[in-house]
Design a protein around this motif. Structure first.
Motif, PDB file in Angstrom:
ATOM      1  N   GLN A 159       0.823  -1.201   0.000  1.00  0.00           N
ATOM      2  CA  GLN A 159       0.000   0.000   0.000  1.00  0.00           C
ATOM      3  C   GLN A 159       0.864   1.260   0.000  1.00  0.00           C
ATOM      4  O   GLN A 159       0.591   2.201  -0.738  1.00  0.00           O
ATOM      5  N   LYS A 160       1.919   1.287   0.818  1.00  0.00           N
ATOM      6  CA  LYS A 160       2.759   2.476   0.894  1.00  0.00           C
ATOM      7  C   LYS A 160       3.454   2.752  -0.439  1.00  0.00           C
ATOM      8  O   LYS A 160       3.683   3.911  -0.797  1.00  0.00           O
ATOM      9  N   VAL A 193       0.787   4.366  -2.628  1.00  0.00           N
ATOM     10  CA  VAL A 193       0.592   5.755  -2.189  1.00  0.00           C
ATOM     11  C   VAL A 193       1.645   6.650  -2.831  1.00  0.00           C
ATOM     12  O   VAL A 193       1.339   7.721  -3.361  1.00  0.00           O
ATOM     13  N   SER A 194       2.882   6.202  -2.793  1.00  0.00           N
ATOM     14  CA  SER A 194       3.979   6.986  -3.351  1.00  0.00           C
ATOM     15  C   SER A 194       3.876   7.103  -4.875  1.00  0.00           C
ATOM     16  O   SER A 194       4.040   8.187  -5.431  1.00  0.00           O
ATOM     17  N   GLU A 254      -3.140  10.450  -0.671  1.00  0.00           N
ATOM     18  CA  GLU A 254      -2.988  10.279   0.767  1.00  0.00           C
ATOM     19  C   GLU A 254      -3.239   8.823   1.149  1.00  0.00           C
ATOM     20  O   GLU A 254      -4.023   8.116   0.506  1.00  0.00           O
ATOM     21  N   GLN A 255      -2.610   8.398   2.214  1.00  0.00           N
ATOM     22  CA  GLN A 255      -2.731   7.014   2.672  1.00  0.00           C
ATOM     23  C   GLN A 255      -4.183   6.615   2.943  1.00  0.00           C
ATOM     24  O   GLN A 255      -4.612   5.536   2.516  1.00  0.00           O
TER      25      GLN A 255
END
Length: 160
Positions: free
Chosen positions: A57-58, A61-62, A67-68
Motif C-alpha cells: 500500500q505504501k 501511495v507513493s 494520501e494514505q
C-alpha cells in the motif's frame, strides 16, 4: 472601495468547456468500464500493478501520489469488487501486498479498448496538428495550475 458586479458568462470561458468535457468523458468512461468491473478511480492502481506486479500500500501511495487514507479506502473497494487480491508480504509479516486478480487481468485488454474508443470518439474530426495543439495547451493549463510533474509521458500522436 465599492463592490462591483462582474458579469460572467461561464459558457464563454474555456475553463467551463474543459470542466464540461471532463464530466462528459468521466460519465462515458464510467458507464463503459463498470460492466468490466473497473472504475476510473481504479485505473492508476490497475496500471501500476499491471506494470510492476505486487506492491505494498505504501508503494502505491507513493507512485500514485494520494494520501494514505484515500489509498486504503480505494484498495478496500477494489478488493471488495474482486479487482485486487491482498496477500501477506513474503518477508515482512506485518505487511500485505496487493496484486491484480486473475479476473481483472483478463479484463484489462477490454478496458483499454473501451478507453481508446471513447478517446477516439472525443477527438473525432481533429487532425494530428489539432490533437497535438490540444495536448500542448492542456498540459500548459495543468502547469499553470501547479501540476509540477508529468503524470504521463507526452503522447505519441499517430498520423491518420
Amino acid at each position: 472601495m465599492k463592490n462591483r458586479d462582474v458579469a460572467w458568462d461561464p459558457a464563454s470561458q474555456p475553463t467551463f468547456w474543459i470542466n464540461h468535457v471532463s464530466r462528459l468523458l468521466m460519465r462515458d468512461f464510467e458507464a463503459r468500464l463498470r460492466p468490466l468491473g473497473f472504475g476510473m478511480a481504479y485505473l492508476p492502481v490497475v496500471m501500476a500493478l499491471e506494470e510492476q506486479g505486487p506492491l505494498q500500500q505504501k508503494q502505491l501511495v507513493s507512485l500514485i501520489a494520494v494520501e494514505q487514507p484515500t489509498m486504503a479506502a480505494l484498495l478496500s473497494r477494489m478488493e471488495r469488487d474482486g479487482v485486487v487480491v491482498r496477500t501477506p508480504h513474503p518477508s515482512d509479516k506485518r505487511s500485505s501486498r496487493f496484486d491484480l486478480s486473475a479476473a481483472a487481468r483478463e479484463r484489462i485488454p477490454d478496458a483499454k479498448r473501451v478507453l481508446a474508443e471513447i478517446a477516439d470518439l472525443a477527438l473525432h474530426g481533429l487532425g494530428p496538428d489539432e490533437r497535438s495543439a490540444l495536448f500542448s495547451m492542456l498540459r500548459h493549463v495543468a502547469a499553470n495550475l501547479g501540476e509540477g510533474r508529468d503524470i504521463f509521458p507526452p503522447p505519441q500522436i499517430a498520423v491518420e
